[in-house]
Design a protein around this motif. Sequence first.
Motif, PDB file in Angstrom:
ATOM      1  N   LEU A  69       6.650  -0.585  -5.449  1.00  0.00           N
ATOM      2  CA  LEU A  69       5.303  -0.220  -5.025  1.00  0.00           C
ATOM      3  C   LEU A  69       5.342   0.969  -4.069  1.00  0.00           C
ATOM      4  CD1 LEU A  69       2.271  -0.650  -4.799  1.00  0.00           C
ATOM      5  CD2 LEU A  69       2.684  -2.459  -3.143  1.00  0.00           C
ATOM      6  N   PHE A  99       2.597  -7.665   4.760  1.00  0.00           N
ATOM      7  CA  PHE A  99       2.290  -7.609   3.330  1.00  0.00           C
ATOM      8  C   PHE A  99       0.948  -8.272   3.026  1.00  0.00           C
ATOM      9  CE2 PHE A  99       7.052  -7.241   2.267  1.00  0.00           C
ATOM     10  CZ  PHE A  99       6.971  -5.873   2.398  1.00  0.00           C
ATOM     11  N   SER A 159       4.698 -13.233  -4.775  1.00  0.00           N
ATOM     12  CA  SER A 159       6.131 -13.433  -4.699  1.00  0.00           C
ATOM     13  C   SER A 159       6.534 -13.864  -3.290  1.00  0.00           C
ATOM     14  CB  SER A 159       6.812 -12.140  -5.117  1.00  0.00           C
ATOM     15  OG  SER A 159       8.181 -12.219  -4.921  1.00  0.00           O
ATOM     16  N   ILE A 175      10.002  -5.639  -5.765  1.00  0.00           N
ATOM     17  CA  ILE A 175       8.604  -5.340  -6.091  1.00  0.00           C
ATOM     18  C   ILE A 175       8.036  -4.351  -5.065  1.00  0.00           C
ATOM     19  CG2 ILE A 175       6.262  -6.284  -6.241  1.00  0.00           C
ATOM     20  CD1 ILE A 175       7.462  -8.868  -7.305  1.00  0.00           C
ATOM     21  N   TYR A 176       8.299  -4.645  -3.788  1.00  0.00           N
ATOM     22  CA  TYR A 176       7.759  -3.758  -2.759  1.00  0.00           C
ATOM     23  C   TYR A 176       8.433  -2.394  -2.764  1.00  0.00           C
ATOM     24  CZ  TYR A 176       4.540  -7.141  -0.938  1.00  0.00           C
ATOM     25  OH  TYR A 176       3.482  -7.984  -0.829  1.00  0.00           O
ATOM     26  N   GLY A 236       3.315  -8.687  -5.392  1.00  0.00           N
ATOM     27  CA  GLY A 236       4.242  -8.753  -4.270  1.00  0.00           C
ATOM     28  C   GLY A 236       3.921  -9.919  -3.362  1.00  0.00           C
ATOM     29  N   THR A 251      11.177 -10.101  -4.464  1.00  0.00           N
ATOM     30  CA  THR A 251      10.057  -9.608  -3.665  1.00  0.00           C
ATOM     31  C   THR A 251      10.356  -8.212  -3.134  1.00  0.00           C
ATOM     32  OG1 THR A 251       9.750 -11.888  -2.950  1.00  0.00           O
ATOM     33  CG2 THR A 251       8.524 -10.207  -1.763  1.00  0.00           C
ATOM     34  N   TRP A 252      11.551  -8.077  -2.600  1.00  0.00           N
ATOM     35  CA  TRP A 252      11.933  -6.784  -2.018  1.00  0.00           C
ATOM     36  C   TRP A 252      11.867  -5.681  -3.079  1.00  0.00           C
ATOM     37  CZ3 TRP A 252      16.188  -3.366  -2.500  1.00  0.00           C
ATOM     38  CH2 TRP A 252      16.298  -2.421  -1.469  1.00  0.00           C
ATOM     39  N   SER A 287       0.381  -5.080  -5.366  1.00  0.00           N
ATOM     40  CA  SER A 287       0.570  -5.742  -4.086  1.00  0.00           C
ATOM     41  C   SER A 287       0.152  -7.204  -4.174  1.00  0.00           C
ATOM     42  CB  SER A 287      -0.149  -5.016  -2.939  1.00  0.00           C
ATOM     43  OG  SER A 287      -1.503  -4.932  -3.195  1.00  0.00           O
TER      44      SER A 287
END
Lengths: 430, 269
Positions: free
Chosen positions: B227, B139, B251, B223-224, B248, B220-221, B245
């Motif tokens: 994305l 990330f 986070s 958000i990704y 992310g 976080t998961w 990102s």
Amino acid sequence: MASSEQSPDSWKKLLLVGISHKSAPVEIREKVSFPELELHQATRVLRTQYALPESLILSTCNRVEVLAHSEDHRQASYSICDFLHRHHALQDSFLEKFLYNLRGDQVIRHVFRVASSLDSLVVGEAQILGQLKKAYSRARDLGRLGTGLEKLVPQAFFVAKRVRRETLIGKASVSVSSVSVKLAERIFGQLEGKSVLLIGAGQMAEQAAVNLVRAGISKVTIVNRSRDAARSLAHRFRGEAAGFEEMDRCLTESDVVLVSTGADGYVLLKAHLEKAIRRRKYQPLFVIDIAVPRNVDPTVHEIENVFLFDIDDLESVVESNLEGRRQSALQAEEIIEEEVQKFVRARAADKVGPLIYALRRRFEETCLRDFEYHARQLDDREREMLQMHLRQAAHRLAHPLIIEIKRAACGHHPENLDMIRRLFKLEEEE
Amino acid sequence: MDTLLFYVAFAFYAAGLFLSIATVVTRKDSFFRIAIISHGIGFVCHSVFLVVLGIERQHFPIMSLRESLYFFAWTVSLCFQISYWRYRFRALGLFSLPLVTILMLGTAFLKSYPAPPEILRSSWIYLHTTCLILAYGMFFITFMSSALYLFQQWQIKSRKPRILLERLPALLTMDEAFQNFLIAGFSFMTVGLLAGVLWAEKEWTQGWYQDPKVISTFVTWLIYLALLYLRLSAGWRGKRAALMSLAGFLSVLFTFIGARLFFEGLHSF
């Protein structure tokens, strides 16, 4: 006495009024450019309504220049200004701060530099020479050239060839098209598998397309108002021809768009590209607008992932690639300077040509006087030999004087001209 | 043995960092070639160091904050090497090399933990933490790629391309790196999270999901996930992708460091 045709220093009557990428941005240039079809008419107007005895119009993407030969500089350049404003329906003195006004040897230097592509947007590109040749032959067809321009323009072709031969300026040419390729590579990386869309079938666009294909672009699509022109180009690139109505689809499928139609207004609008970029899922789209007047709405550049470069933007990129060619350019400038001097001297020599001719004849006549009487006992071969020797002696005697005449023509003791005329009782003829 | 390896790795990383700075300053490509080799050697030493450490401590060295930082630094190095050899993404070095060097340096200031309790010695935890840390390293690259994409886009848009432009890969190449690291990172994160959840269900008491670190990891998961979805379906790239990102990765940082600092929870790091 000097003839009226070969009046003193005919090159001093040259003048040039113009606008180029150096003096004006594309927004202004596009307002004064002449479409191909209007050029004949425009040249005729210059002759009939503005009483310019000799003139030539050069109109390219990057410059519009009117070259003329006139007794009265002030009047002539005023006429040309007026003509440019009226022809393009511009407000009075709108162009004032963009036009340059050259005369005499400045004109010679400028025309040589333009022909040699030293003044080009892309220094070293070869297209300008062809454009100048076209303008020259057009003006000649209309009978617009007198001795003033008739000598200058062909000499410019010669100088351009010399510059090309003796310097590396053309070899390292960073042309608009190779800059386009570089930018495309900045955006797309490998160009394999990418496609280009040509809108309009202009020469510059075609050249750029050739370079892009050479760099790996695999698909070419051509959209043109005339389907036939599109088809023949498509055939050349083994591509596809499409009509204007299919534009939306083509924009969605292409990565590079090259626009150069002869249209007066915008062919590609922001709405077109906004739609296309959404359909492409925001894949970058590289739009090159090499048309003057511009064919793509400049606000297109605001769309994310759309990169629009017009001819001026390409110049700024070209500038950064110029470093390596400064040396060649210096060399070329030296050649130009040398040629300008040569041209000026040659014109001066033109002016004293009749005088030189008269002097030679006077010397020959003097040497050969009574030749028949003295040679009466000689046979044919011997007569020929003797005559040749006497002629040579006459030329040798005249030689230092001729040099002096040529120097005088260039301004070294010009009073010598009259002295020589007086001493040898010379009468020049036309 | 292991400390010596650590110092050697650190020295090569630091050398790589200085050489890559020298590349930028002097604009000589030869420096960068040495920098990448130096970093490569550092990376090999780092890998050997982790193996030796693992053998010595009888567990995969990922049990304490310090060990996890070793591993995180290793992950970032790995990702940088991959992105260089795969995409010639040299500009990333300017950001990854300092990060790696600082991370390595940072471990020196952390106190060393006693051997972890028996309960944590399970293959679940190895899977759980390894995958998550690998994901976080990726990330980081994802975020840097999108930021540099934005920068390059801005440079081209300004129509006055400068020197740095030449040193960045093409837009689409960075976009590809962004997408691939995003997919890989997201996959690792998903596996890591699943492992954690299954493990917690089996071994831990009720209420593990109230742990602040667990919650922030899930955020976080998500958000990704968003994305990735927007990237693949709507083609997000450029500004929006870079901002997302960034969110992310912030986070990730919070999860990794912050959650532990501000709240007490089940996780020791």
